[in-house]
Design a protein around this motif. Structure first.
Motif, PDB file in Angstrom:
ATOM      1  N   GLU A   4      43.126   3.634 -11.725  1.00  0.00           N
ATOM      2  CA  GLU A   4      42.963   4.381 -12.984  1.00  0.00           C
ATOM      3  C   GLU A   4      41.502   4.692 -13.253  1.00  0.00           C
ATOM      4  N   ARG A   5      40.630   3.724 -12.976  1.00  0.00           N
ATOM      5  CA  ARG A   5      39.203   3.909 -13.254  1.00  0.00           C
ATOM      6  C   ARG A   5      38.562   4.958 -12.345  1.00  0.00           C
ATOM      7  N   THR A   6      39.180   5.234 -11.206  1.00  0.00           N
ATOM      8  CA  THR A   6      38.599   6.183 -10.263  1.00  0.00           C
ATOM      9  C   THR A   6      38.500   7.574 -10.860  1.00  0.00           C
ATOM     10  N   TYR A   7      39.457   7.940 -11.687  1.00  0.00           N
ATOM     11  CA  TYR A   7      39.449   9.262 -12.319  1.00  0.00           C
ATOM     12  C   TYR A   7      38.159   9.459 -13.114  1.00  0.00           C
ATOM     13  N   HIS A   8      37.824   8.490 -13.925  1.00  0.00           N
ATOM     14  CA  HIS A   8      36.632   8.600 -14.758  1.00  0.00           C
ATOM     15  C   HIS A   8      35.354   8.552 -13.912  1.00  0.00           C
ATOM     16  N   ALA A   9      35.350   7.715 -12.882  1.00  0.00           N
ATOM     17  CA  ALA A   9      34.174   7.629 -12.010  1.00  0.00           C
ATOM     18  C   ALA A   9      33.908   8.968 -11.331  1.00  0.00           C
ATOM     19  N   ALA A  10      34.970   9.655 -10.940  1.00  0.00           N
ATOM     20  CA  ALA A  10      34.812  10.945 -10.269  1.00  0.00           C
ATOM     21  C   ALA A  10      34.372  12.033 -11.240  1.00  0.00           C
ATOM     22  N   THR A  11      35.071  12.137 -12.369  1.00  0.00           N
ATOM     23  CA  THR A  11      34.774  13.230 -13.293  1.00  0.00           C
ATOM     24  C   THR A  11      33.396  13.072 -13.939  1.00  0.00           C
ATOM     25  N   GLU A  12      33.026  11.846 -14.288  1.00  0.00           N
ATOM     26  CA  GLU A  12      31.751  11.648 -14.967  1.00  0.00           C
ATOM     27  C   GLU A  12      30.545  11.764 -14.032  1.00  0.00           C
ATOM     28  N   GLN A  13      30.788  11.620 -12.730  1.00  0.00           N
ATOM     29  CA  GLN A  13      29.684  11.729 -11.770  1.00  0.00           C
ATOM     30  C   GLN A  13      29.726  13.042 -10.980  1.00  0.00           C
ATOM     31  N   GLY A  14      30.651  13.930 -11.379  1.00  0.00           N
ATOM     32  CA  GLY A  14      30.685  15.265 -10.788  1.00  0.00           C
ATOM     33  C   GLY A  14      31.121  15.321  -9.340  1.00  0.00           C
ATOM     34  N   LEU A  15      31.997  14.407  -8.957  1.00  0.00           N
ATOM     35  CA  LEU A  15      32.460  14.329  -7.573  1.00  0.00           C
ATOM     36  C   LEU A  15      33.880  14.854  -7.433  1.00  0.00           C
ATOM     37  N   HIS A  16      34.163  15.503  -6.293  1.00  0.00           N
ATOM     38  CA  HIS A  16      35.551  15.669  -5.869  1.00  0.00           C
ATOM     39  C   HIS A  16      36.023  14.324  -5.316  1.00  0.00           C
ATOM     40  N   TYR A  17      37.213  13.926  -5.678  1.00  0.00           N
ATOM     41  CA  TYR A  17      37.783  12.699  -5.111  1.00  0.00           C
ATOM     42  C   TYR A  17      39.168  13.003  -4.569  1.00  0.00           C
ATOM     43  N   PHE A  18      39.449  12.488  -3.389  1.00  0.00           N
ATOM     44  CA  PHE A  18      40.751  12.668  -2.759  1.00  0.00           C
ATOM     45  C   PHE A  18      41.327  11.304  -2.399  1.00  0.00           C
ATOM     46  N   ALA A  19      42.461  10.960  -3.016  1.00  0.00           N
ATOM     47  CA  ALA A  19      43.222   9.779  -2.614  1.00  0.00           C
ATOM     48  C   ALA A  19      44.233  10.242  -1.581  1.00  0.00           C
ATOM     49  N   ALA A  20      43.991   9.902  -0.327  1.00  0.00           N
ATOM     50  CA  ALA A  20      44.743  10.505   0.773  1.00  0.00           C
ATOM     51  C   ALA A  20      45.808   9.597   1.371  1.00  0.00           C
ATOM     52  N   GLY A  21      45.965   8.377   0.819  1.00  0.00           N
ATOM     53  CA  GLY A  21      47.000   7.472   1.312  1.00  0.00           C
ATOM     54  C   GLY A  21      46.438   6.363   2.180  1.00  0.00           C
TER      55      GLY A  21
END
Length: 260
Positions: A210-227
């Motif tokens: 859940e915290r990954t969403y905020h870490a990505a959006t607030e730091q301006g990163l694309h994030y991919f959870a690929a499995g």
């Protein structure tokens, strides 16, 4: 999904264990489970099966092709799990012993290996240019590199889907192109902060929190959870192919479907 190499030679389990300990530099790692021979079977090994996780289905399919040994990324005896051999663990170990099959498990050493490791192989599959380790993270577990041509988030999602046979979860601004990326296969979502420090455009891991969403959006990163399973399917397969070629063994890679 499976791959197959037909060989005609044998190697002893101890010789195979010694070779893999050296090849994967096992002694250099502080891990959460023992790396190497975890359950001992017959001495002579002619047929090996590789798979991501030593689940019951993999053991049964390995027995069906008369495997002498199974090599996996996720084996047994994890830190903090119950030590008693009952229930699911009993059934798995009993099946190995009933068929006189050895089980070898290689966790972090297989993630980190610069040739056949999970991170190196994922880079190869994605066509990453100049893949290399990020030195501040211990044990060579976080990697980075760049794409030959910038891709949109949608195009990169399509590439991941094609390579992994699984659509990733994407978090990020669709309008920002992707040229540079960092990645760590499996459950490495919290390395996203290192990726942000590197200044890359995107970070890939297997699992998301859940915290990954905020870490990505607030730091301006694309994030991919690929499995977790999907990102770690290539290392163990490459290891099996390497062993089959080097020692002329019969090798089957057996992919047990796992959507996580």
């Amino acid at each position: 999904m499976s791959t197959h190499h037909q060989g005609s030679s044998t190697i002893t389990s101890q010789a195979l264990s010694s070779y893999l300990d050296s090849f994967l530099n096992v002694s250099a790692f502080k891990d959460y489970a023992p790396n190497g021979l975890q359950v001992e079977g017959k001495s002579d090994i002619r047929t090996i099966v590789t798979g991501v996780t030593a689940c019951q289905a993999l053991i049964e399919q390995a027995a069906a092709v008369n495997a002498d040994a199974i090599l996996v990324h996720h084996g047994f005896f994890w830190k903090n799990e119950p030590e008693i051999i009952t229930g699911m663990k009993y059934r798995r170990i009993k099946a190995l012993m009933d068929h006189d099959m050895s089980l070898f498990g290689y966790h972090l050493p297989l993630d980190a290996h610069h040739g056949i490791g999970n991170n190196a192989q994922l880079a190869y599959q994605l066509g990453v240019i100049s893949p290399r380790v990020y030195e501040p993270v211990a044990q060579d577990l976080l990697w980075h590199g760049h794409l030959e041509h910038p891709l949109s988030a949608s195009e990169f999602s399509q590439l991941l889907t094609k390579v992994l046979k699984r659509e990733p979860l994407h978090i990020g601004d669709n309008s920002k192109p992707i040229s540079t990326l960092a990645w760590c296969t499996g459950g490495a979502q919290d390395y996203i902060d290192y990726a942000a420090q590197m200044g890359v455009d995107a970070f890939i891991s297997g699992e998301v929190s859940e915290r990954t969403y905020h870490a990505a959006t607030e730091q301006g990163l694309h994030y991919f959870a690929a499995g977790h399973h999907a990102t770690e399917q290539f290392g163990i397969q490459a290891l099996g192919q390497h062993l089959a070629s080097k020692f002329d063994l019969t090798h089957h890679f057996i992919d047990i479907v796992n959507p996580v």
